[in-house]
Design an enzyme around this catalytic site. Structure first.
Site, PDB file in Angstrom:
ATOM      1  N   ARG A 187       1.418   5.908  19.971  1.00 52.22           N
ATOM      2  CA  ARG A 187       0.834   6.868  18.897  1.00 52.22           C
ATOM      3  C   ARG A 187      -0.087   8.044  19.901  1.00 52.22           C
ATOM      4  O   ARG A 187      -0.695   7.185  20.621  1.00 52.22           O
ATOM      5  CB  ARG A 187       0.025   6.402  18.033  1.00 52.22           C
ATOM      6  CG  ARG A 187       0.727   5.766  16.819  1.00 52.22           C
ATOM      7  CD  ARG A 187       0.073   5.378  15.553  1.00 52.22           C
ATOM      8  NE  ARG A 187       0.767   4.624  14.652  1.00 52.22           N
ATOM      9  CZ  ARG A 187       1.557   4.901  13.847  1.00 52.22           C
ATOM     10  NH1 ARG A 187       2.145   5.993  13.749  1.00 52.22           N
ATOM     11  NH2 ARG A 187       2.328   3.948  13.049  1.00 52.22           N
ATOM     12  N   THR A 197       1.555  -1.264  13.805  1.00 50.97           N
ATOM     13  CA  THR A 197       2.496  -1.411  12.569  1.00 50.97           C
ATOM     14  C   THR A 197       3.991  -1.300  13.007  1.00 50.97           C
ATOM     15  O   THR A 197       4.966  -1.449  12.425  1.00 50.97           O
ATOM     16  CB  THR A 197       2.075  -0.581  11.395  1.00 50.97           C
ATOM     17  OG1 THR A 197       1.927   0.787  11.749  1.00 50.97           O
ATOM     18  CG2 THR A 197       0.528  -1.019  10.800  1.00 50.97           C
ATOM     19  N   ARG A 236      -2.407   5.180  22.138  1.00 49.68           N
ATOM     20  CA  ARG A 236      -2.560   3.656  21.876  1.00 49.68           C
ATOM     21  C   ARG A 236      -1.126   3.066  21.182  1.00 49.68           C
ATOM     22  O   ARG A 236      -0.340   3.875  20.623  1.00 49.68           O
ATOM     23  CB  ARG A 236      -3.631   3.359  20.493  1.00 49.68           C
ATOM     24  CG  ARG A 236      -3.507   4.269  19.667  1.00 49.68           C
ATOM     25  CD  ARG A 236      -4.714   3.967  18.313  1.00 49.68           C
ATOM     26  NE  ARG A 236      -4.463   2.907  18.009  1.00 49.68           N
ATOM     27  CZ  ARG A 236      -3.487   2.438  16.979  1.00 49.68           C
ATOM     28  NH1 ARG A 236      -2.977   3.418  16.176  1.00 49.68           N
ATOM     29  NH2 ARG A 236      -3.572   0.993  16.015  1.00 49.68           N
ATOM     30  N   PRO A 237      -0.950   1.855  21.527  1.00 46.13           N
ATOM     31  CA  PRO A 237       0.066   1.178  21.010  1.00 46.13           C
ATOM     32  C   PRO A 237       0.045   1.051  19.508  1.00 46.13           C
ATOM     33  O   PRO A 237      -1.142   0.378  18.987  1.00 46.13           O
ATOM     34  CB  PRO A 237       0.184  -0.336  21.830  1.00 46.13           C
ATOM     35  CG  PRO A 237      -1.181  -0.395  22.011  1.00 46.13           C
ATOM     36  CD  PRO A 237      -1.879   0.980  22.377  1.00 46.13           C
ATOM     37  N   SER A 238       0.941   1.324  18.364  1.00 47.90           N
ATOM     38  CA  SER A 238       0.831   1.176  17.104  1.00 47.90           C
ATOM     39  C   SER A 238       0.440  -0.216  16.816  1.00 47.90           C
ATOM     40  O   SER A 238       1.077  -1.155  17.414  1.00 47.90           O
ATOM     41  CB  SER A 238       1.896   1.765  16.353  1.00 47.90           C
ATOM     42  OG  SER A 238       2.090   1.561  15.053  1.00 47.90           O
ATOM     43  N   SER A 256       0.798  -1.234  -0.061  1.00 53.16           N
ATOM     44  CA  SER A 256       0.061  -0.168  -0.080  1.00 53.16           C
ATOM     45  C   SER A 256       0.894   1.299   0.044  1.00 53.16           C
ATOM     46  O   SER A 256       1.458   1.548  -1.024  1.00 53.16           O
ATOM     47  CB  SER A 256      -1.003  -0.272   1.211  1.00 53.16           C
ATOM     48  OG  SER A 256      -1.794  -1.098   0.999  1.00 53.16           O
ATOM     49  N   ASN A 261      -7.745   8.643   7.518  1.00 55.37           N
ATOM     50  CA  ASN A 261      -6.795   8.631   6.211  1.00 55.37           C
ATOM     51  C   ASN A 261      -7.597   8.413   5.015  1.00 55.37           C
ATOM     52  O   ASN A 261      -6.863   8.387   3.969  1.00 55.37           O
ATOM     53  CB  ASN A 261      -5.720   7.775   6.500  1.00 55.37           C
ATOM     54  CG  ASN A 261      -6.418   6.162   6.780  1.00 55.37           C
ATOM     55  OD1 ASN A 261      -7.503   5.767   6.653  1.00 55.37           O
ATOM     56  ND2 ASN A 261      -5.381   5.355   7.354  1.00 55.37           N
TER      57      ASN A 261
END
Length: 541
Positions: free
Chosen positions: A508, A503, A499-501, A66, A375
């Site tokens: 974050r 990826t 929050r924990p990412s 992506s 996004n």
């Protein structure tokens, strides 16, 4: 049918696991540098093949990363309805991808098959559709995936070639529904739905010209190549596609939706004075400033468009009065959009954890559900039962012409949208049809509400952070949520969460407030608390 262990081991021996790397399967599937993914992609082919046998359906496998840089690549699996791989299968995919011993690879597969009764309810044969984007490593990895699929007896691999990810998901869904599933069928469905909406535009004195120029950033990738298929059969919109990759541009480098959304900058080859038909000139500075109509604005526009016609149906057709319509967002949705949807439109809004798989699952519970991330990832879903009622209801059963027209328009919308997954092509034409139908300009759309200023930061090390309530509240470490609440109280219209990412190995931080300075200060204050209380090892500058 059982597992042919010797066949599997022989095929797997050609794809050794790179040492010292752990691969995780998330919303984006597996992603990493394309040079180290051969083994993982091969084993993803095994997973897709077993999933096909287990469901008795065609499964999809897409080679893509992506928005990632060109050197990266990845693999994701599409389930029978075109949505993402069932979450129950993700631990198996991850365990298989990380097994270093070939004999144990067979054992991992057999244990999973036995535990889940894969072959007790499976078909005797299966099929997996394979596609890739334009990344240089794509061809090699597609071959690895094909060999993985064919390592399972009875499953065939059909290589479609170069596609966008949403096109493959759409084809998987269409194949399993028994309707036309070619790339041409994909273009035709969007085109027919778009034309139907445009043909129903009310007659007005000051109707804008139906031939409207839309400038598209192709991000030097597969999208630029594939848009030509739609342009050829949709005469009502003129596309000017830039960043096609034909002039030395590099995939996702200074281009693409992710770059624009995160950096708040024009993509390369945009922002010229000649583009002023689609953007606004700054009154307090020279040049052109960016006005971003993101996923929140797209969602709100479509909610207005759909609700208008749904209300017509509810009021005129008694058996449709109970149709439920909902909007699904994540905590990243701008607070101004959520407030508008709830207070101005009266639409039910629910939050889910970040990730399209969570949003899609929740939206599917409504008769009509819309979901979008900020996004731009998102789509509109129509429940099968509701769709069937609209399709089978005779024109004479609608009490008014307006109600009949509303039903036809909703059916046309269902043709334009990709109900398998978020699709930039279908969203582009749905937005354009909504604007033309309502006779709105880009400026009208932008003025629906004013975004609250926001800021996002990252703090390293996500290990100790735990959240709840759709990732809007921290449960661990103790004291962090109260510290965040204290910072929020210092600013006007403040909101913040961490929050924990999914990826990256980072936490974050998101903050919004009445002014940009307040949002920046709030984000920085929260980041400091994360650093101090959640074992952060670095602060953003």
């Amino acid at each position: 049918m059982g597992l042919d262990a010797s066949r599997l081991i022989k095929a797997a021996s050609g794809f050794p696991l790179p040492p010292g790397i752990h691969f995780s399967y998330g919303t984006a599937g597996f992603r990493a540098d394309g040079s180290i993914l051969d083994c993982v992609v091969f084993r993803a082919g095994i997973v897709a093949a077993l999933r096909s046998l287990n469901t008795g359906s065609t499964i999809g496998l897409m080679i893509t990363a992506s928005h990632n840089p060109i050197q990266d690549n990845g693999v994701k699996i599409a389930d029978p309805n075109g949505d993402m791989l069932s979450q129950e299968w993700e631990p198996f995919a991850e365990s298989l991808a990380n097994e270093s011993n070939l004999e144990n690879v067979v054992q991992v597969v057999e244990d999973f098959m036995q535990k889940n009764g894969v072959f007790k309810v499976s078909a005797s044969s299966g099929k997996v559709l394979l596609a890739r984007d334009t990344r240089p490593s794509g061809g090699r990895l597609l071959d690895a995936a094909k060999q993985g699929v064919e390592a399972i007896a009875g499953v065939s691999a059909e290589v479609i070639g170069v596609l966008t990810t949403p096109q493959l998901h759409w084809m998987v869904r269409a194949t399993n529904r028994g309707v036309g599933a070619s790339e041409h069928d994909y273009y035709s469905q969007i085109s027919s739905g778009f034309k139907c909406i445009v043909d129903m535009i009310p007659m007005r004195k000051n109707l804008a010209s139906p031939s409207e120029l839309v400038i598209v950033d192709g991000a030097n990738g597969v999208g630029a190549m594939k848009l030509s298929g739609l342009q050829a059969i949709i005469p009502n919109v003129q596309l000017n596609v830039r960043n096609c990759g034909s002039e030395g541009g590099i995939l996702n480098e200074l281009v693409g939706a992710d770059y624009v959304q995160k950096e708040r900058k024009f993509p390369q080859n945009f922002g010229h004075a000649s583009d002023l038909t689609k953007i606004q000139k700054s009154e307090d500075a020279e040049g052109i400033t960016l006005r971003l109509l993101d996923g929140d604005k797209i969602l709100t526009l479509l909610a207005i468009f759909i609700q208008k016609h749904l209300q017509e149906l509810r009021s005129e057709v008694h058996w449709l009065s109970s149709v439920n319509f909902g909007v699904v967002q994540t905590a990243y949705a701008n607070g101004a959009s959520t407030k508008f949807l709830k207070e101005n439109l009266g639409v039910e809004v629910v939050l889910t954890p970040t990730g399209v798989k969570h949003l899609h699952h929740k939206a599917a519970q409504y008769d009509i559900g819309i979901y979008f991330e900020a996004n731009g990832h998102g789509t509109v879903l129509f429940k099968e039962e509701f769709f069937a009622v609209l399709t089978k209801t005779a024109p004479s059963e609608f009490r008014t012409e307006a109600a009949y027209k509303a039903a036809r328009l909703l059916l046309a919308i269902s043709d334009v949208v990709n109900q398998a997954i978020g699709d930039a092509f279908s969203v582009l034409f749905l937005v354009e049809s909504a604007l033309q139908y309502m006779n709105w300009t880009i400026q009208d759309w932008d003025a629906i509400y004013k975004d609250l200023p926001s800021r996002q930061l990252k703090v390293q090390d996500r290990a100790v952070l735990r959240t709840t309530n759709s990732e809007t509240k921290v449960t661990h470490p103790q004291g962090l949520q109260s510290a965040i609440d204290m910072e929020v109280a210092k600013v006007t219209c403040g909101r913040a969460f961490v929050r924990p990412s999914g990826t990256e190995d980072v936490v974050r931080v998101y903050a919004e407030a009445a002014t940009q300075d307040e949002a920046d200060c709030l984000a920085r204050g929260v980041a400091i608390h994360v650093h101090n209380l959640a074992q952060g090892v670095g602060l953003p500058p």
